[in-house]
Design an enzyme around this catalytic site. Sequence first.
Site, PDB file in Angstrom:
ATOM      1  N   PRO A   2       0.811  -1.197   0.000  1.00 25.02           N
ATOM      2  CA  PRO A   2       0.000   0.000   0.000  1.00 25.02           C
ATOM      3  C   PRO A   2       0.849   1.253   0.000  1.00 25.02           C
ATOM      4  O   PRO A   2       1.636   1.479   0.901  1.00 25.02           O
ATOM      5  CB  PRO A   2      -0.792  -0.114   1.305  1.00 25.02           C
ATOM      6  CG  PRO A   2      -0.340  -1.384   1.956  1.00 25.02           C
ATOM      7  CD  PRO A   2       0.956  -1.711   1.353  1.00 25.02           C
ATOM      8  N   GLU A   3       0.631   2.041  -1.004  1.00 28.93           N
ATOM      9  CA  GLU A   3       1.226   3.364  -1.063  1.00 28.93           C
ATOM     10  C   GLU A   3       0.092   4.341  -0.745  1.00 28.93           C
ATOM     11  O   GLU A   3      -1.000   3.922  -0.365  1.00 28.93           O
ATOM     12  CB  GLU A   3       1.858   3.603  -2.440  1.00 28.93           C
ATOM     13  CG  GLU A   3       2.876   2.513  -2.808  1.00 28.93           C
ATOM     14  CD  GLU A   3       3.530   2.693  -4.171  1.00 28.93           C
ATOM     15  OE1 GLU A   3       3.624   3.843  -4.636  1.00 28.93           O
ATOM     16  OE2 GLU A   3       3.929   1.682  -4.760  1.00 28.93           O
ATOM     17  N   ARG A 112       3.415 -11.006   5.020  1.00 29.45           N
ATOM     18  CA  ARG A 112       4.881 -10.984   5.149  1.00 29.45           C
ATOM     19  C   ARG A 112       5.364 -10.360   6.453  1.00 29.45           C
ATOM     20  O   ARG A 112       6.567 -10.326   6.701  1.00 29.45           O
ATOM     21  CB  ARG A 112       5.494 -10.277   3.936  1.00 29.45           C
ATOM     22  CG  ARG A 112       5.340 -11.100   2.674  1.00 29.45           C
ATOM     23  CD  ARG A 112       5.973 -10.427   1.487  1.00 29.45           C
ATOM     24  NE  ARG A 112       7.419 -10.362   1.599  1.00 29.45           N
ATOM     25  CZ  ARG A 112       8.193  -9.737   0.718  1.00 29.45           C
ATOM     26  NH1 ARG A 112       7.644  -9.143  -0.319  1.00 29.45           N
ATOM     27  NH2 ARG A 112       9.483  -9.726   0.874  1.00 29.45           N
TER      28      ARG A 112
END
Length: 271
Positions: A2-3, A112
């Site tokens: 997510p940016e 992750r």
Amino acid sequence: MPELPEVETIKSDLSILIGSPLKAIIIYDKAYLERNGITPKELKKLEGQKLLQLSRKGKYLFFHFSRHILGFHLGLTGSLILRAGGNPPDKFKHKVLSLNFLDMSLLFSDMRKFGRLFLFDEEKSFQNFLFDIGPDALEIELPQFKEALRSIRKPIKSAFLDQKVISGIGNIYADEILFRAGINPLRSAGSLSEEELQKLYQTMKEVLRLAIQLRGSTIKDYVDGLGRAGMFQTEHLVYQKYGKPCPRCGEPIEKIKVAGRTTSYCPQCQR
DNA sequence: TTCAGCCTGTCG
DNA sequence: CGACAGGCTGAA
């Protein structure tokens, strides 16, 4: 993952929670909290507090409760998914925690485990934290943008990825913005002309706004606050398209490393 | 300013 | 099996 556009999309999806009291917190991954220096006991203090508002700076999302602020950085694969009812079904992998409101629960999971959590119990420490993050790419104004880049000698792409310079842009949007602005990712930030800085600024805003309209980019894992994929990936022109013809000139898009990240660009169109 | 390291999954 | 993936950090 997510940016800025993805975090902004999630933020707006979650805004229906504003005003609700937090009924319970369920912790699935204690080790995740520990890595972030938060004990389950501290986190449990949020129970009973009302969610007053949500805020975002760069890629960080903050939940402002009555007496504490809970911050999230989603790393590469963090997700915040809102669902009706109580506990999430077991099919969700890598659950970290669930915030249960009256009739909605919010599940934070992170495959992750690169995401991070922050808990602030006073306004001052929160403000100090915000101060260390560079100006948000959507908020920054042109004079400030020019000033921030003028003195930087490293490549413009590295400057974009440096969250202390400008916050919110990651690998996808850096490549897409630089292509659309016609600027080579390796150009030293400080070497850009007034005209180029102006163009870059405009393009940055346009790309981010369009990406928000299209609810972010889903390459693989990203989903919005309701578990749905984004659409901006259909507008990607260069990101991970190395080897394919440039959509503008037809020459092959090249792949290089900048700041340790794979970078796709057109040597012909980006000078 | 690189680079390994933090993790897990997928693709070739 | 290795290479690589929307990020960031701390050490060399």
